[in-house]
Design a protein around this motif. Structure first.
Motif, PDB file in Angstrom:
ATOM      1  N   UNK A  56     -25.076   0.854  17.938  1.00  0.00           N
ATOM      2  CA  UNK A  56     -24.636  -0.112  18.951  1.00  0.00           C
ATOM      3  C   UNK A  56     -24.638   0.473  20.361  1.00  0.00           C
ATOM      4  N   UNK A  57     -24.623   1.787  20.486  1.00  0.00           N
ATOM      5  CA  UNK A  57     -24.566   2.422  21.798  1.00  0.00           C
ATOM      6  C   UNK A  57     -25.937   2.767  22.352  1.00  0.00           C
ATOM      7  N   UNK A  67     -29.653   4.554  26.562  1.00  0.00           N
ATOM      8  CA  UNK A  67     -30.994   4.514  27.154  1.00  0.00           C
ATOM      9  C   UNK A  67     -30.910   4.167  28.647  1.00  0.00           C
ATOM     10  N   UNK A  68     -30.035   3.218  28.996  1.00  0.00           N
ATOM     11  CA  UNK A  68     -29.834   2.894  30.417  1.00  0.00           C
ATOM     12  C   UNK A  68     -29.337   4.118  31.177  1.00  0.00           C
ATOM     13  N   UNK A  75     -32.152   6.543  31.813  1.00  0.00           N
ATOM     14  CA  UNK A  75     -32.993   6.090  32.932  1.00  0.00           C
ATOM     15  C   UNK A  75     -32.297   6.316  34.271  1.00  0.00           C
ATOM     16  N   UNK A  76     -30.995   6.011  34.320  1.00  0.00           N
ATOM     17  CA  UNK A  76     -30.247   6.197  35.566  1.00  0.00           C
ATOM     18  C   UNK A  76     -30.180   7.666  35.958  1.00  0.00           C
ATOM     19  N   UNK A  77     -29.872   8.529  35.002  1.00  0.00           N
ATOM     20  CA  UNK A  77     -29.777   9.969  35.304  1.00  0.00           C
ATOM     21  C   UNK A  77     -31.112  10.526  35.778  1.00  0.00           C
ATOM     22  N   UNK A  78     -32.176  10.136  35.097  1.00  0.00           N
ATOM     23  CA  UNK A  78     -33.504  10.599  35.499  1.00  0.00           C
ATOM     24  C   UNK A  78     -33.858  10.089  36.885  1.00  0.00           C
ATOM     25  N   UNK A  79     -33.552   8.832  37.158  1.00  0.00           N
ATOM     26  CA  UNK A  79     -33.825   8.252  38.478  1.00  0.00           C
ATOM     27  C   UNK A  79     -33.018   8.909  39.584  1.00  0.00           C
TER      28      UNK A  79
END
Length: 173
Positions: free
Chosen positions: A9-10, A15-16, A19-23
């Protein structure tokens, strides 16, 4: 094609966050380099590669399960293990607490233990398969790992009940 009856469920949130950390890392690298006046095309390529590599390091496996099986998919690499035919469960070496499951057909899946602890439906399906493997007599190594996972999951559930009742404010398990 096996239809999953339980999913992590997490995963979508993880995944979001990946993406945020990489960005953010990529943005910070570009911003610092631009502020220093040293950003050029070669450095931009290096920072971009670094941002992509950081993403691949952080991307979580998607774990799904059904009666008698557990699947882990990471960047298109799909691995399935028959939980009703397990022969071995062990801790994976390394800093992260990961569980390696191996079945009689040679299937092998490595799963973050926190995924099982945080997703009771996944754990219940895995535990049912483990019980079936024990009944068949093929499960010869790793019962202590299963007991430790069960203890962690029970402790998490007990803590959640205590917190919901207002009897405990601690978040330690």
């Amino acid at each position: 094609s096996r239809e999953p009856t339980a999913v992590d469920e997490r995963w979508a949130g993880d995944m979001r966050l990946t993406c945020q950390c990489s960005g953010v890392l990529l943005g910070m690298l570009f911003a610092f380099d631009a502020c220093a006046g040293t950003l050029d095309s070669a450095r931009a390529v290096v920072w971009s590669i670094l941002g992509v590599l950081f993403f691949f390091v952080l991307v979580p496996s998607r774990v799904t399960a059904g009666p008698g099986w557990l699947r882990s998919c990471w960047l298109g690499r799909d691995r399935v293990v028959r939980t009703d035919q397990l022969v071995c469960v062990r801790w994976a070496p390394g800093a992260a607490l990961r569980v390696v499951l191996r079945d009689a057909d040679g299937g092998r899946v490595e799963v973050d233990a926190e995924v099982l602890v945080a997703n009771p439906a996944l754990w219940n399906l895995l535990h049912s398969g483990v019980c079936g493997s024990l009944e068949r007599g093929g499960f010869y190594r790793g019962q202590s790992v299963v007991r430790e996972l069960s203890r962690r999951i029970d402790a998490r559930a007990a803590l959640a009940i205590l917190q919901a009742s207002g009897l405990c404010e601690s978040e330690q398990v």
